[in-house]
Design a protein around this motif. Structure first.
Motif, short mmCIF file in Angstrom:
data_model
loop_
_atom_site.label_atom_id
_atom_site.label_comp_id
_atom_site.label_asym_id
_atom_site.label_seq_id
_atom_site.Cartn_x
_atom_site.Cartn_y
_atom_site.Cartn_z
N THR A 348 -45.34 70.48 37.01
CA THR A 348 -47.07 70.12 36.15
C THR A 348 -47.38 71.99 36.07
N ASP A 349 -46.96 73.02 36.45
CA ASP A 349 -47.33 73.46 35.80
C ASP A 349 -46.89 74.65 34.31
N GLY A 350 -48.17 73.93 33.95
CA GLY A 350 -47.86 74.03 32.39
C GLY A 350 -47.42 72.61 31.87
N ALA A 351 -46.74 72.20 30.64
CA ALA A 351 -45.99 71.11 29.99
C ALA A 351 -45.48 70.27 30.49
N PRO A 352 -45.39 69.38 31.50
CA PRO A 352 -44.84 68.50 32.49
C PRO A 352 -42.75 68.56 31.80
N LEU A 353 -42.59 68.84 33.36
CA LEU A 353 -41.04 69.58 33.28
C LEU A 353 -40.33 68.28 34.59
N LEU A 354 -39.65 67.20 34.06
CA LEU A 354 -39.16 66.41 35.15
C LEU A 354 -37.28 66.48 34.95
N THR A 355 -37.17 67.34 36.98
CA THR A 355 -35.84 66.92 36.32
C THR A 355 -34.92 66.30 37.49
N VAL A 356 -33.64 66.20 37.30
CA VAL A 356 -32.72 64.56 37.85
C VAL A 356 -32.29 64.68 39.12
N LEU A 357 -31.86 65.00 39.86
CA LEU A 357 -31.14 65.00 41.38
C LEU A 357 -30.79 64.04 41.35
N GLY A 358 -28.67 64.20 41.72
CA GLY A 358 -28.27 63.23 41.97
C GLY A 358 -28.34 61.98 41.58
N GLY A 359 -28.39 60.75 42.29
CA GLY A 359 -27.45 59.26 41.31
C GLY A 359 -26.73 58.95 41.35
N LYS A 360 -26.59 57.17 41.22
CA LYS A 360 -25.60 57.15 41.08
C LYS A 360 -25.54 55.80 39.70
N ILE A 361 -24.10 55.46 39.07
CA ILE A 361 -24.44 54.54 37.80
C ILE A 361 -25.72 53.59 38.46
N THR A 362 -24.50 52.79 39.47
CA THR A 362 -25.57 51.60 39.72
C THR A 362 -27.24 51.37 40.43
N THR A 363 -28.15 53.22 40.37
CA THR A 363 -29.23 52.95 40.02
C THR A 363 -30.16 53.33 39.03
N PHE A 364 -29.02 53.65 38.08
CA PHE A 364 -29.51 54.60 36.82
C PHE A 364 -30.30 53.90 36.09
N ARG A 365 -31.03 52.98 36.17
CA ARG A 365 -32.20 51.69 35.51
C ARG A 365 -33.15 51.56 36.63
N LYS A 366 -33.46 51.81 37.87
CA LYS A 366 -34.25 51.90 38.91
C LYS A 366 -34.94 53.50 38.36
N LEU A 367 -33.82 54.41 38.62
CA LEU A 367 -33.80 56.05 38.42
C LEU A 367 -35.15 56.29 37.05
N ALA A 368 -34.89 55.74 35.77
CA ALA A 368 -35.36 55.86 35.02
C ALA A 368 -37.09 55.05 35.29
#
Length: 538
Positions: A348-368
């Motif tokens: 949040t050092d300026g306009a918000p930025l979110l970077t996605v690291l890792g993950g697997k297909i099964t947990t995509f909905r929870k990640l989102a």
């Protein structure tokens, strides 16, 4: 819809059209945010279409004590199966056992824990099996006389990405494929970027929040946008698979334990084939040219031959694929032991930025869901998550909300579709039902006879389906249709891709000739009240 304007203002710019980017775009659009998703290639063109095609808790992760990841994935397993029962289905796995592997008591303990880490509503639990009597035993070497079986799920990974993007678009998102994002600049309250399409056309974008969901390219994109590296850093691991003619006749899948400690799956695939994988090897190379190598092919054949009666070699491989998984670097663990859990890096050092690291297909909905739980308040949006109680497009077989019935009674629903479309062959209806679910009615709208589908482009592919994929699912080439929207490429003769590409080019010429030359209105984001309502969270 008219032409896309040269300048676009949105709340959230999502860069990356893999499963995580599509999932975040879907969730955010459903909460009333103005979303733009861009992908430099086709949807699911890379890692998200190169998986083992599994919705699973990750039994082997218990060995690495990743209980939180396994529990999260096990909870999501049945949520996802209910949401899209056409492209997902329960799958029963058999694990042969011999004295040289992990002791039987340890495997039984792991399976006991696997069954109980999360509630199961319709998937049966694990059990010991006598392979001398079990259907899966006939294909195995005679030395394997006992084993275990347990439940997980199968998914058409590339179609999952497309359906998430389709749901995002139907909830108001703008989805641009074959569009690169460059010239990214951060301002105190917004991001600016330049999008470049396949034909060289450019558009300027202003977004209140930027999401870096570029998967293996996450560090490269962040370096270009901010001149920094993600924290924690990524570890790139290549996983490869081979496809061979079918090695067994039943519908069980196998999980094999190699003496080196690795786990490899062998699964029924596309009716006539067996899918074997995956490997785990650290990757350093061109991310746009990832492919299996000879050593990986030999390794997978060798492992299969240790278990199956029917031997295979590299000459038996009819297709192979490889993808690079962007895993969170955990300082020195082996490639196969590296965590598959995800992390979301907030800035949040300026306009918000979110970077996605890792993950697997099964947990995509929870990640989102977790991603938009953070993004929403940054932008003054307090709407709650909704996707746990929503079907993906085509998943509403028996009503708008997910249900166990859709999973357990899919075959009965498909049989009803066969009665409704008696003029189609059972094999074609079955494929349409599995690919499009309830949207088979959209695909076949206005069709009453086989001739209404148009003359076959190649065996099994009619203009009605190709038109649907181009109009609704962003397909632009034969590769999109043959290998991501379907797996027809496995079943067709040489030269089929060229025929499809020629048909697509001719179709494009016809559409261009018929298009109005002026007066096209630029699309705008729907107002929140005009978007399809997101289901209320329980």
């Amino acid at each position: 819809m008219g032409e896309i304007p040269e300048r676009i203002d949105c709340d959230v710019l999502v860069v990356g059209g893999g499963i995580n980017g599509a999932g975040i775009a879907r969730d955010a659009a459903g909460r009333g945010l103005r979303v733009l998703l861009c992908e430099k290639d086709d949807l699911a063109a890379h890692t998200s279409s190169a998986s083992s095609k599994l919705i699973h808790g990750g039994l082997r992760y218990l060995e690495h004590r990743e209980f939180g990841l396994v529990r999260k994935a096990l909870i999501e397993r049945e949520v996802l199966l209910r949401s899209a029962p056409h492209i997902m289905r329960p799958l029963r796995f058999v694990m042969p056992h011999d004295a040289g592997q992990r002791p039987a008591w340890l495997i039984r303990t792991g399976l006991f824990l696997y069954d109980r880490l999360a509630r199961r509503e319709f998937l049966p639990g694990s059990a010991g099996v006598d392979l001398r009597r079990h259907p899966a035993g006939a294909a195995l070497q005679a030395e394997f006389t006992r084993g275990f079986e347990y439940s997980d799920g199968w998914v058409d990974d590339a179609r999952l990405v497309v359906l998430a993007a389709l749901d995002a678009r139907e909830r108001g998102a703008l989805v641009l494929t074959r569009t690169t994002c460059g010239g990214v600049q951060r301002h105190p309250l917004h991001w600016s970027a330049t999008l470049t399409g396949a034909a060289g056309e450019t558009r300027r974008v202003s977004a209140r929040c930027l999401v870096n969901a570029t998967g293996p390219w996450a560090a490269t994109f962040l370096q270009g946008a901010l001149g920094t590296q993600p924290q924690p850093q990524l570890r790139l691991v290549k996983g490869s698979h081979i496809v061979v003619p079918r090695l067994f006749e039943h519908d069980f899948a196998y999980i094999f334990q190699h003496p080196d400690g690795r786990i490899v799956f062998a699964m029924p695939y596309e009716r006539d084939f067996t899918l074997i994988g995956t490997t785990d090897a650290d990757f350093r190379g061109n991310l746009d040219a990832v492919a299996i190598d000879d050593a990986e092919t030999a390794y997978l054949c060798e492992l299969a031959n240790r278990y199956f009666r029917q031997p295979i070699g590299p000459a038996d491989v009819v297709w192979s694929y490889a993808g690079v998984r962007p895993l969170v670097d955990d300082d020195g663990a082996s490639a196969q032991a590296a965590s598959r859990d995800f992390r979301l890096a907030h800035d949040t050092d300026g306009a918000p930025l979110l970077t996605v690291l890792g993950g697997k297909i099964t947990t995509f909905r929870k990640l989102a869901e977790e991603a938009v739980d953070w993004i929403g308040p940054q932008l003054g949006n307090r709407h709650r998550g909704w996707t746990a109680q929503a079907c993906l497009p085509g998943g509403d077989l028996f009503g708008a909300h997910p249900s166990n019935r859709s999973v357990l009674e899919f075959d009965q629903w498909a049989a009803a579709m066969q009665q409704r479309y008696r003029w189609l062959s059972p094999a074609l209806v079955r494929r349409y039902a599995r690919a499009y679910g309830a949207r088979i009615t959209v695909l076949l709208e206005g069709c009453r006879t086989l001739s209404d589908l148009g003359p076959e482009i190649v065996p099994g592919l009619y203009p009605a389906e190709a038109d649907y994929l181009i109009t609704h699912e962003w397909a632009r080439s034969a590769a999109d249709i043959l290998w991501r929207r379907s797996k027809l490429g496995l079943h067709l003769p040489a030269g089929s891709a060229a025929k499809i590409d020629a048909w697509i080019a001719a179709r494009g010429a016809r559409v261009s000739a018929a298009a109005p030359r002026s007066g096209s209105a630029a699309p705008s984001y729907p107002s929140p009240s005009s978007r399809p309502p997101a289901p209320t969270s329980a």
